[in-house]
Structure formats: C-alpha cells, structure tokens
Design an enzyme around this catalytic site. Structure first.
Site, PDB file in Angstrom:
ATOM      1  N   HIS A 100      -5.908 -13.418   2.333  1.00  0.00           N
ATOM      2  CA  HIS A 100      -6.868 -13.550   1.237  1.00  0.00           C
ATOM      3  C   HIS A 100      -7.668 -14.821   1.537  1.00  0.00           C
ATOM      4  CE1 HIS A 100      -3.336 -11.705  -0.813  1.00  0.00           C
ATOM      5  NE2 HIS A 100      -4.211 -11.087  -1.571  1.00  0.00           N
ATOM      6  N   ASP A 103      -5.865 -17.964   0.613  1.00  0.00           N
ATOM      7  CA  ASP A 103      -4.662 -18.322   1.387  1.00  0.00           C
ATOM      8  C   ASP A 103      -5.013 -19.331   2.475  1.00  0.00           C
ATOM      9  OD1 ASP A 103      -3.492 -16.197   0.032  1.00  0.00           O
ATOM     10  OD2 ASP A 103      -3.741 -14.803   1.712  1.00  0.00           O
ATOM     11  N   GLU A 231      -5.764  -0.553  -2.286  1.00  0.00           N
ATOM     12  CA  GLU A 231      -4.294  -0.634  -2.272  1.00  0.00           C
ATOM     13  C   GLU A 231      -3.800  -0.295  -3.675  1.00  0.00           C
ATOM     14  OE1 GLU A 231      -2.621  -4.232  -0.484  1.00  0.00           O
ATOM     15  OE2 GLU A 231      -0.987  -4.124  -1.927  1.00  0.00           O
ATOM     16  N   GLU A 267       1.396   0.645  -0.192  1.00  0.00           N
ATOM     17  CA  GLU A 267       2.506  -0.329  -0.202  1.00  0.00           C
ATOM     18  C   GLU A 267       3.752   0.333  -0.793  1.00  0.00           C
ATOM     19  OE1 GLU A 267       1.675  -4.350  -1.249  1.00  0.00           O
ATOM     20  OE2 GLU A 267       3.598  -4.604  -2.268  1.00  0.00           O
ATOM     21  N   HIS A 270       4.712  -0.612  -4.337  1.00  0.00           N
ATOM     22  CA  HIS A 270       3.749  -0.146  -5.343  1.00  0.00           C
ATOM     23  C   HIS A 270       3.976   1.331  -5.634  1.00  0.00           C
ATOM     24  CE1 HIS A 270       0.614  -3.499  -4.250  1.00  0.00           C
ATOM     25  NE2 HIS A 270       1.803  -3.985  -4.587  1.00  0.00           N
ATOM     26  N   ASP A 295       1.320  -1.533   3.606  1.00  0.00           N
ATOM     27  CA  ASP A 295       1.976  -2.796   3.283  1.00  0.00           C
ATOM     28  C   ASP A 295       3.470  -2.521   3.296  1.00  0.00           C
ATOM     29  OD1 ASP A 295      -0.265  -4.313   3.234  1.00  0.00           O
ATOM     30  OD2 ASP A 295      -0.031  -5.038   1.181  1.00  0.00           O
ATOM     31  N   ASP A 306       7.451  -5.967  -8.825  1.00  0.00           N
ATOM     32  CA  ASP A 306       7.157  -5.921  -7.400  1.00  0.00           C
ATOM     33  C   ASP A 306       7.962  -7.025  -6.706  1.00  0.00           C
ATOM     34  OD1 ASP A 306       5.767  -5.175  -5.173  1.00  0.00           O
ATOM     35  OD2 ASP A 306       3.867  -6.095  -5.751  1.00  0.00           O
ATOM     36  N   ASP A 308       8.687  -7.246  -3.520  1.00  0.00           N
ATOM     37  CA  ASP A 308       8.146  -7.559  -2.186  1.00  0.00           C
ATOM     38  C   ASP A 308       9.234  -7.986  -1.207  1.00  0.00           C
ATOM     39  OD1 ASP A 308       5.516  -6.958  -2.737  1.00  0.00           O
ATOM     40  OD2 ASP A 308       4.904  -9.023  -3.113  1.00  0.00           O
ATOM     41  N   ASP A 337       3.925  -7.343   3.638  1.00  0.00           N
ATOM     42  CA  ASP A 337       3.621  -7.964   2.350  1.00  0.00           C
ATOM     43  C   ASP A 337       4.978  -8.213   1.693  1.00  0.00           C
ATOM     44  OD1 ASP A 337       2.552  -8.885   0.073  1.00  0.00           O
ATOM     45  OD2 ASP A 337       1.389  -7.109  -0.429  1.00  0.00           O
TER      46      ASP A 337
HETATM   47  C1  XUL Z   1       0.157  -7.542  -4.724  1.00  0.00           C
HETATM   48  C2  XUL Z   1      -0.218  -7.162  -3.361  1.00  0.00           C
HETATM   49  C3  XUL Z   1      -1.283  -7.981  -2.732  1.00  0.00           C
HETATM   50  C4  XUL Z   1      -2.190  -7.212  -1.844  1.00  0.00           C
HETATM   51  C5  XUL Z   1      -3.366  -7.988  -1.338  1.00  0.00           C
HETATM   52  O1  XUL Z   1       1.116  -6.730  -5.302  1.00  0.00           O
HETATM   53  O2  XUL Z   1       0.352  -6.263  -2.792  1.00  0.00           O
HETATM   54  O3  XUL Z   1      -0.686  -9.031  -2.074  1.00  0.00           O
HETATM   55  O4  XUL Z   1      -1.503  -6.707  -0.743  1.00  0.00           O
HETATM   56  O5  XUL Z   1      -4.106  -8.547  -2.341  1.00  0.00           O
HETATM   57 CO    CO Z   2       0.234  -5.547  -0.852  1.00  0.00          CO
END
Ligand code: XUL
Ligand code: CO
Length: 437
Positions: A100, A103, A231, A267, A270, A295, A306, A308, A337
């Site tokens: 991003h 970042d 996404e 993702e 998600h 992702d 989430d 992650d 991610d």
């Molecule tokens: C948030 C997510 C983000 C995107 C990019 O849930 O997945 O990090 O991948 O903005």
């Molecule tokens: Co993501």
C-alpha cells in the site's frame, strides 16, 4: 552492508530435515506438471504485515520490533524497511512484493509532501531491485486507515474525501507502473455501510464504479498493462462491505462495464468470512475468467474476524492449487497477506511464518498435481453429468428444446430414476489417500 536478520538463506532440505530454517517441501526448481514450482507459486511478501505490523491490537501494544534500528516514522525507517524486506525476500527466495502507499513512507499532513516521499522511496526501491529477481506483484492505495475515510473512499458522503481517494489512487498507480507491478488492487475496506438509515446505497455504488473507471482510464494512459483487481471481503472493518464475495464483485464489475479490465484477488480468510470455502470463491472467479491473484492466508473458523494467519491447512492449499491448475494457472501471485500470531514476535518467527506458508503451498501444489494425475475425481464429475451427453440431455444442451417438448418427454416417462449417488464419502476417501499415501 547491514544484515538485519541473523539467519542464513533458507534452502530446500526435504521432509526429513529437522532444520527449522529449511524448506521441507518448497523446492523452487522442482518440476511439477512440466513447470518449475516457483513458476506455479509466485510467492509475494506483503509489505504491511511483514515490515510494518508489530503486533498491536485493540487490547494491547506492539510486541515485535519493526524499527530495524531506525527511528520510526522517518524516511530513514522507510529505507531500512526496504533493506530489511529485500534481505528477507532474498533469503526466502521470494520474488515478489505487494504494497500500500502508506506502507512505504510515513504519511505527511499534506499530500504533496507524502507524494514527494513516495517518489524518493520508489527511486530507492527501483535501485534495490536492480541485480535481484525481485519484482512488484501489485500495488494499492490505503483508502481505509486515515480518519477521513471513516465513511469509505469512493463511497464517502463527502466529495473532498472522494478527491483525496482519487489522488491516492493516481499516485499508487504511478508507483505500481514505476515498479513494474503486474496488478493493481482495490480492497474496499470501508466501502460499505454501518446502517442503511444514513446510507444511499445506489449513490455509493455508482461513485465507487466511477472511481474505478477513472483508475482504469488513467492506468491505461500511463502504460499500465496489468490487471486491476477487486479483493472481495464481506465485513470488517464495516458491518457490510459492497465487495461481499467473488460473485457479488463480479456482478458489480459486469453491471458497470468494468469486467474487461478487472479480475479478482481472492483471499482465503475473506472467502471463509463470507461463509464460503476458499475453493468456492476461487472457482467462482475461475469460471468467470476472473481468477487474477490470490491473498494466501487462512482464518480460524471459530473466530468471526480476519485473523490473517500463515496458511498451514494443507487441505485448503491443495484445493486452492487444484483450482489454479484446473484454471490453467494465473497471471497473479500468492501474496502472503499473513502475519505471525502476536506472541510470535521475534525475527526468527518472521521467517518461520513464511517457511510454513511456502511449504504448505508446495504441498498443496504437489497434492493438486496428484489429484489431476490420478484422474478419479475428474472422471467422477464427468460421469455424473453423462445424461447430458446423449438423448434428451444432449438436446437440452443444444437448446433444441422447449418447456412443452420437455413436458411431453416427462409425461411419456411418467417418473424418472434417481440421479445416481453423489459418492461424497468415496471422493473424500480418495482425497485422503492421495494426500497421505
Ligand atoms: C484486509 C486485506 C488488505 C488487502 C489490501 O483484510 O486483505 O490487506 O489485501 O488492501
Ligand atoms: Co488481502
């Protein structure tokens, strides 16, 4: 040259190895279905989790040290993040990164100053990329973190905020093109609503599409040849997000004529938050020709948010790579991610998370190739629909029938036989045998 991690380059040593800092399954040059593993698995490092996130959560402070010896929120820190990130990618044989805008540099109060900093850091990154195999997978603009985006970016009720979102997207596209990125992502974290009592849904959706259309126009103008991605994610941070899941995002893209330029970045966590399996959303994207990128992470089905996590669930990675192979591959990559759990706060843990994820995907790839080579699952599916290959079934497929002709056929038959067993248990048993033989 400063070394940030006291860890040697991670090599493949095979499943018997007891070395924590070796790959047990990821063997980059090993051929799988005629292609190198590293080509099937274009792994990417996520700048935000790896180089920025230090374990802060809503209940507690940072546990990890991501200063890399510099003072945080300075350009020096931005640069050492680049150095540390490249060292880590090289040591892990990761050839891509995703970022991003925010970042990369500390955001200034004035966007002109932030953009200057982004120019400086991207020059530095370009320099760093020379002489390495490291490339940009995708870039994006963070349109959810700053307080001004409390009601969304494209979906904001306030026109000035919409303009700042446009400005950030323009700059993030410039950076993505400058760094040679393959894709550009829209994750609409706050593109949604908390209550319909204060929301004009149609207005917001039109505005988001308008912003995306301008992004495509500008991107193509400056020579961006890659794919734009949505996404999908159903919720968090907003209660309801417009890009709920793959099917919803595809409907949106088609409705607004954006489907030629956009694909999806699916993702795992998600998809499961949307009440689907990871495989489901991959399949929906693939059958619509929109499997853009992935992702690579995993959630915890006992938790409603989430998490992650680095992927460890080999069933999931297997079925993911099965979808990718069946789709004939993809142009995107596997972006981790993913973040270590908060108590895994050391430099070693940063490497161990990636080793876990890369090995889980290597296993997934090997297993998916086995499923395809074995052929029993594909053959079962083909057989299951066989009644459409001849007779009345073939007529249905060739669209030669009408409700009247089908009704006449049904009446002649009186009652059909049952459609044949789904054999789910047998198929799951085949899958287990292939995975664990
Ligand atoms: C948030 C997510 C983000 C995107 C990019 O849930 O997945 O990090 O991948 O903005
Ligand atoms: Co993501």
């Amino acid at each position: 040259m400063t070394e940030y991690f006291n860890i040697k380059k991670v090599e493949y040593e095979g499943p018997q190895s007891k070395n924590d800092f070796a790959f047990k399954f990821y063997n980059p040059d090993q051929l799988v279905l005629g292609k190198k593993m590293k080509e099937h698995l274009p792994f990417a490092m996520a700048w935000w989790h790896n180089l920025c996130n230090a374990g802060k959560d809503i209940f507690g402070d940072e546990t990890a040290d991501k200063a890399f010896g510099a003072e945080k929120k300075t350009m020096d820190h931005a640069k050492v993040k680049v150095d540390a990130g490249f060292e880590m990618m090289e040591k892990l044989s990761i050839e891509y990164f995703c970022f991003h805008d925010v970042d990369l540099v500390p955001e200034a109060d004035d966007i002109k100053e932030t953009n200057k900093r982004l120019d400086e850091i991207s020059d530095y990154m370009l320099e760093k990329m020379k002489g390495t195999n490291i490339k940009c997978l995708w870039g994006t603009a963070n349109l959810f973190g700053h307080p001004k985006y409390m009601n969304g970016a494209g979906s904001s009720n306030f026109a000035d905020v919409f303009c700042f979102a446009a400005a950030q997207i323009k700059k993030a596209l410039d950076l993505t093109v400058k760094l040679g990125g393959r894709g550009y992502v829209f994750w609409g974290g706050r593109e949604g609503y908390e209550t319909l009592l204060n929301t004009d849904m149609k207005f917001e959706l039109d505005n988001i599409a308008n912003l995306m259309r301008m992004a495509v126009e500008y991107g193509r103008k400056i020579g961006f040849k890659g794919d734009f991605y949505i996404e999908p994610k159903p919720k968090e941070p907003m209660k309801h997000q417009y890009d709920y899941d793959a099917a919803t995002a595809i409907g949106f893209l088609k409705q607004y004529g954006l489907d030629k330029d956009f694909k999806l970045n699916i993702e795992a966590n998600h998809a499961t938050l949307a009440g689907h399996t990871f495989q489901h959303d991959l399949r929906v994207a693939a059958i619509n020709g929109m499997l853009g990128s992935i992702d690579a992470n995993q959630g915890d089905t006992l938790l409603g948010w989430d998490t992650d996590q680095f992927p460890s669930n080999v069933y999931e990675t297997t079925l993911c790579m099965y979808e990718v192979l069946k789709a004939g591959g993809f142009n995107g990559g596997l972006n981790f991610d993913a973040k270590d759990r908060r108590p895994s706060y050391t430099d070693e843990d940063m490497f161990l998370g990636y080793i876990l994820g890369m090995d889980a995907f290597a296993l997934g790839l090997l297993n998916a190739a086995k499923i395809i080579a074995d052929g029993r699952i594909d053959a079962f599916i083909e057989e299951r629909y066989k009644s459409f290959q001849s007779g009345i079934g073939a007529e249905i497929i060739s669209k030669k029938v009408t409700l009247e002709s089908l009704s006449a056929y049904a009446e002649k038959l009186g009652a059909p036989e049952l459609p044949g067993s789904g054999r789910q248990e047998k198929l799951e048993s085949i899958l287990n045998t292939l995975l664990f033989q």
